[in-house]
Design a protein around this motif. Structure first.
Motif, short mmCIF file in Angstrom:
data_model
loop_
_atom_site.label_atom_id
_atom_site.label_comp_id
_atom_site.label_asym_id
_atom_site.label_seq_id
_atom_site.Cartn_x
_atom_site.Cartn_y
_atom_site.Cartn_z
N SER A 195 0.82 -1.21 0.00
CA SER A 195 0.00 0.00 0.00
C SER A 195 0.85 1.25 0.00
O SER A 195 0.38 2.32 -0.36
CB SER A 195 -0.93 -0.01 1.22
OG SER A 195 -0.18 -0.09 2.41
N ILE A 431 -7.35 -3.09 -1.39
CA ILE A 431 -7.11 -2.16 -0.29
C ILE A 431 -5.90 -1.31 -0.65
O ILE A 431 -5.82 -0.13 -0.33
CB ILE A 431 -6.84 -2.93 1.02
CG1 ILE A 431 -8.03 -3.85 1.35
CG2 ILE A 431 -6.58 -1.96 2.17
CD1 ILE A 431 -7.76 -4.77 2.51
N GLU A 433 -3.16 0.81 -2.78
CA GLU A 433 -3.34 1.97 -3.66
C GLU A 433 -2.72 1.73 -5.04
O GLU A 433 -2.64 2.66 -5.85
CB GLU A 433 -2.73 3.21 -3.02
CG GLU A 433 -3.48 3.63 -1.77
CD GLU A 433 -2.80 4.76 -1.02
OE1 GLU A 433 -3.52 5.53 -0.37
OE2 GLU A 433 -1.56 4.86 -1.09
N ILE A 463 -3.12 9.00 -8.04
CA ILE A 463 -4.19 8.02 -7.82
C ILE A 463 -4.60 7.44 -9.17
O ILE A 463 -4.19 7.93 -10.22
CB ILE A 463 -5.42 8.66 -7.14
CG1 ILE A 463 -6.05 9.72 -8.05
CG2 ILE A 463 -5.06 9.24 -5.78
CD1 ILE A 463 -7.41 10.21 -7.60
N LEU A 525 -2.53 11.76 1.95
CA LEU A 525 -3.84 11.11 2.02
C LEU A 525 -4.39 10.97 0.59
O LEU A 525 -5.24 11.74 0.15
CB LEU A 525 -4.78 11.91 2.90
CG LEU A 525 -4.45 11.93 4.39
CD1 LEU A 525 -5.34 12.91 5.13
CD2 LEU A 525 -4.58 10.52 4.98
N ARG A 526 -3.86 9.98 -0.13
CA ARG A 526 -4.32 9.78 -1.51
C ARG A 526 -5.80 9.41 -1.54
O ARG A 526 -6.51 9.71 -2.50
CB ARG A 526 -3.49 8.67 -2.18
CG ARG A 526 -2.01 8.99 -2.28
CD ARG A 526 -1.28 7.92 -3.08
NE ARG A 526 0.15 8.09 -2.98
CZ ARG A 526 0.91 7.53 -2.05
NH1 ARG A 526 0.35 6.75 -1.13
NH2 ARG A 526 2.20 7.72 -2.02
N ARG A 527 -6.27 8.75 -0.49
CA ARG A 527 -7.67 8.34 -0.45
C ARG A 527 -8.61 9.53 -0.50
O ARG A 527 -9.69 9.47 -1.09
CB ARG A 527 -7.90 7.51 0.83
CG ARG A 527 -9.34 7.06 1.05
CD ARG A 527 -9.89 6.32 -0.14
NE ARG A 527 -9.05 5.23 -0.58
CZ ARG A 527 -9.15 4.63 -1.74
NH1 ARG A 527 -10.05 5.04 -2.61
NH2 ARG A 527 -8.35 3.63 -2.05
N ALA A 530 -8.87 10.46 -4.03
CA ALA A 530 -9.69 9.47 -4.75
C ALA A 530 -11.17 9.68 -4.47
O ALA A 530 -12.01 9.57 -5.38
CB ALA A 530 -9.26 8.06 -4.35
N ASP A 531 -11.51 9.99 -3.22
CA ASP A 531 -12.91 10.21 -2.87
C ASP A 531 -13.45 11.46 -3.57
O ASP A 531 -14.62 11.50 -3.97
CB ASP A 531 -13.05 10.36 -1.35
CG ASP A 531 -12.83 9.03 -0.62
OD1 ASP A 531 -12.57 9.07 0.60
OD2 ASP A 531 -12.91 7.98 -1.29
N LYS A 534 -14.31 10.49 -7.09
CA LYS A 534 -15.56 9.72 -7.13
C LYS A 534 -16.77 10.63 -6.98
O LYS A 534 -17.80 10.44 -7.62
CB LYS A 534 -15.55 8.66 -6.02
CG LYS A 534 -14.56 7.52 -6.23
CD LYS A 534 -14.58 6.55 -5.07
CE LYS A 534 -13.56 5.45 -5.26
NZ LYS A 534 -13.50 4.52 -4.10
#
Length: 540
Positions: A195, A431, A433, A463, A525-527, A530-531, A534
């Motif tokens: 990850s 999970i 990345e 991402i 915080l790549r998530r 990504a969010d 989306k």
């Protein structure tokens, strides 16, 4: 499947086939044929040469080659003397090759003459002591059949490199006898990522390779009479495993340098191909080809495929069956750390949407994401963990990463899945990345490291975003140095990236930001990014 205490390295199966069936075709490459005797002798000659140059058991040799017979010759020659194969993607640019060669601490590299300029740029900053070059021309007939997909250039010689064809012509096949422990000795290091962090070298043993070759052969019913279409990159673990299966069973490989529907259809008909491994877009391209109905596909009996770019559906399988007489099925679930193929689909027991069942000797559990020690019941989603004779020995020189992934013999994959009541495994997502672009693994920190080399880039975060052609495309969020805020555009940075990175890896989209989201300790915080992407899709 044979006892775990029996068996031998795959190159010993090659030796056995060469003795029993010396004149049998082992490799067919655009009309050029290598028999089992040829392949065994040429790999012995290469092994002898490497040993004469001081390459010993445990030393690493990088292969910077596309699909060609030389890759196979060198692969087995390296392993015959207990040295370790380090596959490098032939699409690598200078920095990417430099990183992997240095991480391997490779002493030697074999490269295509057309790729030598990349090696030449990287070499001064690496551990390389020996460079060996080869040319497509060395193993092609005068008139390749079918047409070779690349422009054939005149063979190039370099004063600082040794010519492979000269080695294979002049050195004797007096391969040194090296004692090998099939269970403990590493024969292959392939690069992957968790990850976080840059690509890591997964250390795989002779046993890992043998066990997975046996598993595929037995699950799919492969045998010595099979003619296999080898079209996937053999520098990647999936393509390499498919190659290994043929040499384990004593079958024949029809090797293509790259996919074109015309070449694939030609060799299937010409060489009476019986088994094939593809990605779904290849099958779709053939289905839609205007001349497909005129091709004789009747020799095909098994075609496993992988849903890269296009998801395999029962409809696509039925279209393939209408054309060829056989259906398609999802090939497998697996990862580099387990020499792939942890679950396999049997041709006679296809269930669409799944990746088949664990192969004999492989244990797979689904663990709770909230309570990692809790195994979940059938139907519930959690992390896939795997234990088998295919499990790697760890990451090269990375004990902390090894300890995180490999626990009590179990590989914690970072992937989400579930089992159904019939024992089929569903792969539901990552999970990790890691980004999958056209079937290739792209590691965010790898792209970020390269992007940050640009003088205008202060920092970046990468991402994956949905892409109808590639499956996923790389998007980079970039913070510019203040002096460059008005002097460079995203498009210019994309063009720069295209020159510096492999084609599957460079960002197709770049967005400039003033800041990047981070934790209190400074971790990206790549998530969050990504969010946000989306959310944009939902709004549209």
């Amino acid at each position: 499947m044979c006892s775990l205490n029996s068996g031998k390295p795959l190159h010993e199966y090659l030796r056995s086939h060469a003795k029993v069936s010396p004149n049998k075709q082992a490799v067919i490459f655009y009309g050029r044929t290598l028999t089992y005797e040829d392949l065994d002798e040429l790999s012995d000659r290469f092994a002898h040469y490497l040993h004469s140059q001081g390459i010993r058991k445990g030393d690493k040799v990088a292969l910077f080659l596309p699909n060609c017979p030389q890759y196979i010759i060198c692969h087995f020659g390296i392993q015959k003397i207990g040295a370790i194969v380090g596959p490098c993607n032939p699409m690598f640019k200078e920095w990417e090759l430099e990183y992997e060669v240095n991480d391997l601490e490779a002493k030697a590299i074999v490269t295509l003459d057309q790729l030598y300029p990349v090696v030449e740029k990287a070499k001064p900053n690496t551990t390389l002591q020996l460079v060996i070059t080869t040319s497509y021309i060395d193993f092609l007939p005068e008139k390749p059949i079918p047409e070779f997909p690349e422009v054939l250039q005149e063979k190039k010689y370099y004063p600082d490199a040794t010519d492979l064809s000269n080695i294979l012509r002049t050195w004797s096949a007096d391969c040194p006898n090296v004692g090998l422990d099939i269970d403990e000795d590493v024969c292959l290091i392939v690069y992957t990522s968790g990850s976080t962090g840059l690509p890591k070298g997964a250390m795989l043993t002779y046993r890992n390779a043998l066990y997975k070759s046996q598993g595929v052969a037995e699950t799919r019913g492969f045998h010595s009479d099979d003619v296999a279409l080898s079209i996937m990159p053999i520098c990647h673990i999936a393509g390499m495993l498919f190659m290994n299966v043929s040499f384990y069973t004593g079958g024949t490989i029809v090797l293509l340098n790259r996919f074109t529907p015309e070449a694939a259809m030609d060799v299937i008909e010409r060489h009476r191909v019986t088994v094939a491994q593809t990605v779904v877009p290849m099958n779709v391209a053939i289905i839609n080809h205007p001349h497909a109905a005129q091709v004789d596909f009747s020799s095909l009996r098994v075609n496993s495929c992988t849903s890269f770019g296009i998801q395999l559906t029962e409809e696509i399988s039925n279209q393939w069956k209408a054309l060829t007489g056989i259906g398609l099925f999802e090939s497998a679930y697996g990862l580099s750390e387990t020499h792939t193929g942890d679950s396999l689909m049997a041709p006679e027991a296809i269930k669409f949407g799944t990746t088949g069942k664990p192969i004999p000797g492989t244990k797979i559990k689904i663990l709770s994401l909230n309570e990692p020690r809790q195994e979940l019941p059938i139907g519930e989603e959690g992390e896939i963990v795997v234990k088998s004779p295919g499990v790697f020995k760890g990451y090269l020189n990375k004990p902390e990463a090894t300890a995180k992934t490999l626990r009590d013999g179990w590989v914690y994959t970072g992937d989400i899945g579930k089992f159904d009541e019939d024992g089929y495994l569903y792969f539901l997502g990552r999970i990790k990345e890691m980004i999958k672009c056209s079937g290739y693994s792209v590691f965010p920190e790898d792209v970020e490291l390269l992007l940050n080399k640009h003088q205008a880039v202060s920092e970046s975060a990468v991402i994956g975003i949905p892409d109808p052609i590639r499956g996923e495309a790389v998007k980079a969020f970039v913070v510019l140095h203040p002096d460059y805020e008005n002097s460079i555009t995203p498009e210019e940075l994309i063009l720069w990236s295209k020159e510096k990175m492999a084609a599957y890896k460079y960002p197709r989209h770049i967005e400039f930001r003033e800041t990047l989201p981070k934790t209190g300790t400074g971790k990206l915080l790549r998530r969050v990014l990504a969010d946000e992407e989306k959310a944009k899709v939902k709004i549209k």
